[in-house]
Design a protein around this motif. Structure first.
Motif, PDB file in Angstrom:
ATOM      1  N   GLU A   1      36.774  88.873  80.744  1.00  0.00           N
ATOM      2  CA  GLU A   1      38.173  89.507  81.294  1.00  0.00           C
ATOM      3  C   GLU A   1      39.061  88.401  82.235  1.00  0.00           C
ATOM      4  O   GLU A   1      40.192  88.312  82.052  1.00  0.00           O
ATOM      5  CB  GLU A   1      37.709  90.670  81.961  1.00  0.00           C
ATOM      6  CG  GLU A   1      37.498  91.842  81.197  1.00  0.00           C
ATOM      7  CD  GLU A   1      36.920  92.885  81.996  1.00  0.00           C
ATOM      8  OE1 GLU A   1      37.177  94.140  81.427  1.00  0.00           O
ATOM      9  OE2 GLU A   1      36.528  92.885  83.274  1.00  0.00           O
ATOM     10  N   ALA A   2      38.225  87.439  82.872  1.00  0.00           N
ATOM     11  CA  ALA A   2      38.715  86.363  83.463  1.00  0.00           C
ATOM     12  C   ALA A   2      39.289  85.480  82.658  1.00  0.00           C
ATOM     13  O   ALA A   2      40.525  84.919  82.964  1.00  0.00           O
ATOM     14  CB  ALA A   2      37.588  85.711  84.301  1.00  0.00           C
ATOM     15  N   LEU A   3      38.983  85.149  81.571  1.00  0.00           N
ATOM     16  CA  LEU A   3      39.304  84.258  80.682  1.00  0.00           C
ATOM     17  C   LEU A   3      40.397  84.493  80.027  1.00  0.00           C
ATOM     18  O   LEU A   3      41.490  84.084  79.687  1.00  0.00           O
ATOM     19  CB  LEU A   3      38.359  83.679  79.611  1.00  0.00           C
ATOM     20  CG  LEU A   3      37.023  82.967  79.967  1.00  0.00           C
ATOM     21  CD1 LEU A   3      36.062  82.711  79.039  1.00  0.00           C
ATOM     22  CD2 LEU A   3      37.815  81.266  80.158  1.00  0.00           C
ATOM     23  N   LEU A   4      40.524  85.901  79.594  1.00  0.00           N
ATOM     24  CA  LEU A   4      41.428  86.727  79.073  1.00  0.00           C
ATOM     25  C   LEU A   4      42.826  86.595  79.870  1.00  0.00           C
ATOM     26  O   LEU A   4      43.972  86.341  79.420  1.00  0.00           O
ATOM     27  CB  LEU A   4      41.368  88.102  78.763  1.00  0.00           C
ATOM     28  CG  LEU A   4      42.334  88.980  78.005  1.00  0.00           C
ATOM     29  CD1 LEU A   4      42.572  88.317  76.767  1.00  0.00           C
ATOM     30  CD2 LEU A   4      41.819  90.304  77.786  1.00  0.00           C
ATOM     31  N   ASN A   5      42.546  86.899  81.205  1.00  0.00           N
ATOM     32  CA  ASN A   5      43.782  86.903  82.063  1.00  0.00           C
ATOM     33  C   ASN A   5      44.292  85.516  82.054  1.00  0.00           C
ATOM     34  O   ASN A   5      45.543  85.043  82.416  1.00  0.00           O
ATOM     35  CB  ASN A   5      43.198  87.308  83.602  1.00  0.00           C
ATOM     36  CG  ASN A   5      42.840  88.729  83.594  1.00  0.00           C
ATOM     37  OD1 ASN A   5      43.289  89.451  82.804  1.00  0.00           O
ATOM     38  ND2 ASN A   5      42.085  89.069  84.538  1.00  0.00           N
ATOM     39  N   GLN A   6      43.479  84.243  82.331  1.00  0.00           N
ATOM     40  CA  GLN A   6      43.968  83.041  82.403  1.00  0.00           C
ATOM     41  C   GLN A   6      44.800  82.650  80.978  1.00  0.00           C
ATOM     42  O   GLN A   6      45.707  81.791  81.444  1.00  0.00           O
ATOM     43  CB  GLN A   6      42.706  81.993  82.431  1.00  0.00           C
ATOM     44  CG  GLN A   6      42.025  81.966  83.936  1.00  0.00           C
ATOM     45  CD  GLN A   6      40.762  81.334  83.696  1.00  0.00           C
ATOM     46  OE1 GLN A   6      40.367  80.513  82.874  1.00  0.00           O
ATOM     47  NE2 GLN A   6      39.886  81.301  84.766  1.00  0.00           N
ATOM     48  N   ALA A   7      44.285  82.890  79.843  1.00  0.00           N
ATOM     49  CA  ALA A   7      45.066  82.852  78.696  1.00  0.00           C
ATOM     50  C   ALA A   7      46.575  83.333  78.781  1.00  0.00           C
ATOM     51  O   ALA A   7      47.294  82.702  78.187  1.00  0.00           O
ATOM     52  CB  ALA A   7      44.186  83.112  77.552  1.00  0.00           C
ATOM     53  N   ASN A   8      46.384  84.664  79.079  1.00  0.00           N
ATOM     54  CA  ASN A   8      47.602  85.488  79.303  1.00  0.00           C
ATOM     55  C   ASN A   8      48.627  84.773  80.394  1.00  0.00           C
ATOM     56  O   ASN A   8      49.971  85.015  80.350  1.00  0.00           O
ATOM     57  CB  ASN A   8      47.598  86.782  79.510  1.00  0.00           C
ATOM     58  CG  ASN A   8      46.950  87.549  78.396  1.00  0.00           C
ATOM     59  OD1 ASN A   8      47.623  87.535  77.164  1.00  0.00           O
ATOM     60  ND2 ASN A   8      45.959  88.588  78.427  1.00  0.00           N
ATOM     61  N   GLU A   9      48.052  83.731  81.316  1.00  0.00           N
ATOM     62  CA  GLU A   9      49.182  83.216  82.022  1.00  0.00           C
ATOM     63  C   GLU A   9      50.006  82.163  81.583  1.00  0.00           C
ATOM     64  O   GLU A   9      50.960  81.863  81.990  1.00  0.00           O
ATOM     65  CB  GLU A   9      48.465  82.755  83.370  1.00  0.00           C
ATOM     66  CG  GLU A   9      47.660  83.694  84.261  1.00  0.00           C
ATOM     67  CD  GLU A   9      46.988  83.160  85.370  1.00  0.00           C
ATOM     68  OE1 GLU A   9      46.659  81.745  85.362  1.00  0.00           O
ATOM     69  OE2 GLU A   9      46.295  83.834  86.294  1.00  0.00           O
ATOM     70  N   VAL A  10      49.596  81.651  80.262  1.00  0.00           N
ATOM     71  CA  VAL A  10      50.603  80.710  79.666  1.00  0.00           C
ATOM     72  C   VAL A  10      51.691  81.426  78.982  1.00  0.00           C
ATOM     73  O   VAL A  10      51.367  82.408  78.247  1.00  0.00           O
ATOM     74  CB  VAL A  10      49.562  80.076  78.438  1.00  0.00           C
ATOM     75  CG1 VAL A  10      50.540  79.075  77.698  1.00  0.00           C
ATOM     76  CG2 VAL A  10      48.543  79.249  78.786  1.00  0.00           C
ATOM     77  N   GLY A  11      52.703  80.880  79.359  1.00  0.00           N
ATOM     78  CA  GLY A  11      54.118  81.368  78.648  1.00  0.00           C
ATOM     79  C   GLY A  11      54.236  81.342  77.318  1.00  0.00           C
ATOM     80  O   GLY A  11      53.597  80.550  76.584  1.00  0.00           O
ATOM     81  N   GLY A  12      55.194  82.057  76.698  1.00  0.00           N
ATOM     82  CA  GLY A  12      55.664  82.031  75.484  1.00  0.00           C
ATOM     83  C   GLY A  12      54.391  82.407  74.477  1.00  0.00           C
ATOM     84  O   GLY A  12      54.467  82.034  73.192  1.00  0.00           O
ATOM     85  N   GLN A  13      53.801  83.480  74.607  1.00  0.00           N
ATOM     86  CA  GLN A  13      52.680  83.908  73.917  1.00  0.00           C
ATOM     87  C   GLN A  13      53.212  84.836  72.794  1.00  0.00           C
ATOM     88  O   GLN A  13      54.249  85.285  72.671  1.00  0.00           O
ATOM     89  CB  GLN A  13      51.707  84.902  74.644  1.00  0.00           C
ATOM     90  CG  GLN A  13      51.009  84.325  75.696  1.00  0.00           C
ATOM     91  CD  GLN A  13      50.028  83.172  75.535  1.00  0.00           C
ATOM     92  OE1 GLN A  13      49.543  83.138  74.096  1.00  0.00           O
ATOM     93  NE2 GLN A  13      49.287  82.326  75.946  1.00  0.00           N
ATOM     94  N   GLY A  14      52.567  84.402  71.470  1.00  0.00           N
ATOM     95  CA  GLY A  14      52.776  85.116  70.163  1.00  0.00           C
ATOM     96  C   GLY A  14      52.619  86.680  70.243  1.00  0.00           C
ATOM     97  O   GLY A  14      51.836  87.085  71.149  1.00  0.00           O
TER      98      GLY A  14
END
Length: 299
Positions: free
Chosen positions: A211-224
């Motif tokens: 869940e922590a890694l998922l949150n970090q990855a979602n912080e990157v803008g421009g997700q598809g």
């Protein structure tokens, strides 16, 4: 005499200008080819990571007494054997660099360790199998992260692209590994119909880490669009672990059902990774087009 000096200066300026233009052209062309080949290497590593994670999960079920996984496990082993040679060219090119991300010797040792694991698998405990699989997967993850940082990031210098590279080569692969370990351990728990205190703590840690890694990855803008689907699948896997494995009422999910739920979560993250790779390739193409436009202006 002055006119001769001026002519020589003008000629020198022209030579420097042409040399700079040719240098930039070679640099852009090299960068384009380098990005394409590096992303291809990353795709090979990602495919191997996925197959190793599935082999680990199936091994856990088989070693826990579920014989239904035996045939699939053999097929998965053959898939891995077929993919490892795809890294030989990558290792050869990297070996010629001053600071290689992997070498032919690294790959040969890895292949030997994999052969040893396959040969001895049926005599291992579930915990030993998970540990030895995880050791090999960690090596693949290290090679992937090194390629992302040392080969891809330097070619895509803007901040958004750097975040995307780290998702592609580091954060999201690490997320698949957390989920993969939880799949292997949880499949064993479901097959045994019991969860030890050690397994309980480990599953709780893996869910929290995922869940922590998922949150970090979602912080990157421009997700598809694949990012949201992956997040939902990961959340569903976490819900099943918490409500159908870790409650005092006992295990209420079968090994095959849990394996399928976990695999759906892992696969959805790999789809997200593939989408990130497509976005990186597009960013590289935009940079190449910008370079082409500058070349035309220079001409």
């Amino acid at each position: 005499m002055n006119w001769l000096i001026y002519a020589m200066l003008a000629l020198a300026i022209v030579i420097v200008g042409v040399s700079m233009m040719l240098y930039r052209r070679r640099h852009w062309e090299y960068a384009d080819k380098s990005l394409d080949s590096t992303l291809a290497a990353c795709r090979s590593l990602l495919a191997l990571i996925g197959h190793f994670q599935q082999h680990r999960g199936m091994s856990s079920a088989l070693l826990s007494g579920d014989q239904a996984f035996r045939t699939r496990l053999d097929g998965k082993g053959r898939d891995i054997d077929g993919l490892i040679p795809s890294l030989r060219e990558v290792a050869g090119k990297e070996g010629a660099r001053a600071h290689p991300c992997l070498t032919q010797n690294d790959l040969a040792l890895f292949q030997f360790q994999w052969g040893q694991l396959r040969e001895k698998l049926t005599g291992l405990s579930v915990e030993q199998s998970i540990a030895q699989h995880s050791f090999l997967i960690d090596q693949l993850l290290q090679w992937l992260a090194a390629l992302g940082e040392s080969r891809v990031e330097v070619l895509l210098v803007d901040r958004c692209s750097r975040g995307l590279v780290r998702n592609y080569a580091s954060r999201l692969p690490a997320l698949t590994e957390c989920l993969g370990q939880a799949r292997a351990l949880g499949t064993s728990v479901a097959a045994k119909r019991g969860c030890s205190a050690v397994a309980r703590v480990r599953l709780m840690f893996l869910v929290a880490r995922a869940e922590a890694l998922l949150n970090q990855a979602n912080e990157v803008g421009g997700q598809g669009p694949k990012a949201e689907k992956a997040a939902l699948a990961v959340q569903e896997m976490a819900r099943v672990i918490r409500t159908r494995m870790l409650l005092s009422s006992g295990i209420s999910v079968a090994a095959q059902e849990y394996f399928d739920i976990a695999t759906a979560a892992v696969d959805s993250v790999f789809v997200w990774i593939n989408e990130s790779g497509t976005m990186l390739a597009a960013a590289g193409n935009r940079k190449a087009n910008d370079g082409h436009a500058l070349r035309l202006q220079s001409a």
